[in-house]
Design a protein around this motif. Structure first.
Motif, PDB file in Angstrom:
ATOM      1  N   ASP A 113     123.299 138.287  -3.869  1.00 56.53           N
ATOM      2  CA  ASP A 113     124.207 138.961  -4.784  1.00 56.53           C
ATOM      3  C   ASP A 113     124.973 137.979  -5.678  1.00 56.53           C
ATOM      4  OD1 ASP A 113     125.856 137.799  -2.929  1.00 56.53           O
ATOM      5  OD2 ASP A 113     127.048 139.591  -2.515  1.00 56.53           O
ATOM      6  N   ARG A 124     126.269 142.894 -17.082  1.00 57.88           N
ATOM      7  CA  ARG A 124     125.392 143.479 -16.067  1.00 57.88           C
ATOM      8  C   ARG A 124     124.248 142.502 -15.828  1.00 57.88           C
ATOM      9  NH1 ARG A 124     129.151 146.260 -16.795  1.00 57.88           N
ATOM     10  NH2 ARG A 124     129.312 148.525 -16.944  1.00 57.88           N
ATOM     11  N   VAL A 125     123.728 142.509 -14.624  1.00 57.45           N
ATOM     12  CA  VAL A 125     122.494 141.778 -14.337  1.00 57.45           C
ATOM     13  C   VAL A 125     121.338 142.748 -14.523  1.00 57.45           C
ATOM     14  CG1 VAL A 125     121.106 140.760 -12.486  1.00 57.45           C
ATOM     15  CG2 VAL A 125     123.478 140.029 -12.829  1.00 57.45           C
ATOM     16  N   VAL A 133     122.574 146.131 -12.848  1.00 56.92           N
ATOM     17  CA  VAL A 133     123.431 145.984 -11.675  1.00 56.92           C
ATOM     18  C   VAL A 133     124.827 145.580 -12.120  1.00 56.92           C
ATOM     19  CG1 VAL A 133     123.745 144.794  -9.477  1.00 56.92           C
ATOM     20  CG2 VAL A 133     121.438 145.304 -10.292  1.00 56.92           C
ATOM     21  N   ILE A 157     128.657 144.043 -12.074  1.00 56.00           N
ATOM     22  CA  ILE A 157     129.237 142.780 -11.639  1.00 56.00           C
ATOM     23  C   ILE A 157     130.539 143.060 -10.885  1.00 56.00           C
ATOM     24  CG2 ILE A 157     130.200 140.575 -12.388  1.00 56.00           C
ATOM     25  CD1 ILE A 157     127.160 140.908 -12.782  1.00 56.00           C
ATOM     26  N   THR A 200     127.155 140.162  -7.882  1.00 54.77           N
ATOM     27  CA  THR A 200     126.750 141.532  -8.176  1.00 54.77           C
ATOM     28  C   THR A 200     127.319 142.511  -7.153  1.00 54.77           C
ATOM     29  OG1 THR A 200     124.683 141.236  -6.941  1.00 54.77           O
ATOM     30  CG2 THR A 200     124.623 140.797  -9.308  1.00 54.77           C
TER      31      THR A 200
END
Length: 248
Positions: free
Chosen positions: A62, A77-78, A90, A92, A120
């Motif tokens: 993460d 965001r990832v 995903v 943060i 994350t």
């Protein structure tokens, strides 16, 4: 400081430019030029609410390491694609920007350590294996591999989002540095979208992250060395109950 060139792209994101780290004039950048498609391994994309995209390196299920200018302002965001190819974003949960990061460094001719850590909200898929980091100090003539998710062709945002790599030699245009490494060769180089992308030794251990490009796309590429920042990386990760994998 580099100014982003906003362009439409998949998932309504546009590329973000790389930021200069030290005493260099900045120019717009686009992507790795001359690279070939490669397995992403421990690399994901980092998207900004301001319409930017960068590359990030997975250090724990993460936790992602990226360039400071990719995470210093706005929401992020990832991003990755699942096994079926569908896009996944995903949230943060936490971020830590290196205290030595200076957004105005290029314009004011000041030093900047362009690194940031993102945690994350939920773990990333197991296929994104944590990268191995290296504290090695490269020398002129060494061949390192530069990778990232940037566009393959300047001005073509549709080619953004594919992970590509290119091997380049280390040069020392300003003498050896304990903060930065410079790459330049005929094979290509970094541009927009590759900020935060890994620069790896032949054994695969990552010793720097892409941060800036000088001249035209595929020209001089500058990276931030990780070894000198190991204390900060390990301290911040430890505060999150995480740790990085360092090559010995």
């Amino acid at each position: 400081m580099l100014v982003s060139k906003r362009r439409p792209a998949a998932l309504a994101v546009a590329t973000v430019s790389l930021t200069a780290c030290l005493l260099l004039a900045a120019v717009p950048a686009r992507a790795i030029v001359g690279g070939t498609e490669a397995p992403p391994g421990g690399a994901v994309m980092v998207l900004s609410s301001k319409g930017g995209v960068c590359t990030g390196l997975v250090l724990a299920p993460d936790t992602v390491l990226t360039a400071g200018h990719c995470a210093a302002a706005g929401e992020h965001r990832v991003h990755f694609r699942d096994a079926a190819g569908a896009p996944v974003l995903v949230e943060i949960a936490a971020r830590a920007v290196h205290p030595g990061y200076d957004a105005g460094a290029a314009k004011a001719r000041r030093r900047s350590i362009d690194l940031a850590l993102l945690r994350t909200a939920t773990p990333l898929p197991a296929r994104f294996a944590p990268a191995t980091l290296s504290a090695a100090m490269p020398r002129a003539g060494d061949s390192l591999t530069l990778s990232g998710y940037g566009a393959a062709r300047p001005g073509d945002p549709r080619s953004t989002g594919t992970y590509r790599s290119v091997a380049l030699p280390v040069i020392e245009p300003y003498g050896p540095s304990r903060i930065l490494v410079w790459l330049r060769g005929e094979a290509g180089g970094a541009c927009q979208g590759d900020s935060g992308g890994p620069i790896a030794a032949p054994d695969g251990a990552v010793l720097a992250l892409s941060a800036w490009i000088g001249g035209s796309c595929g020209g001089l590429t500058q990276g931030v060395l990780l070894g000198p920042q190991r204390g900060w990386i390990d301290e911040r990760l430890g505060g999150w109950g995480r740790s990085a994998r360092w090559a010995e």
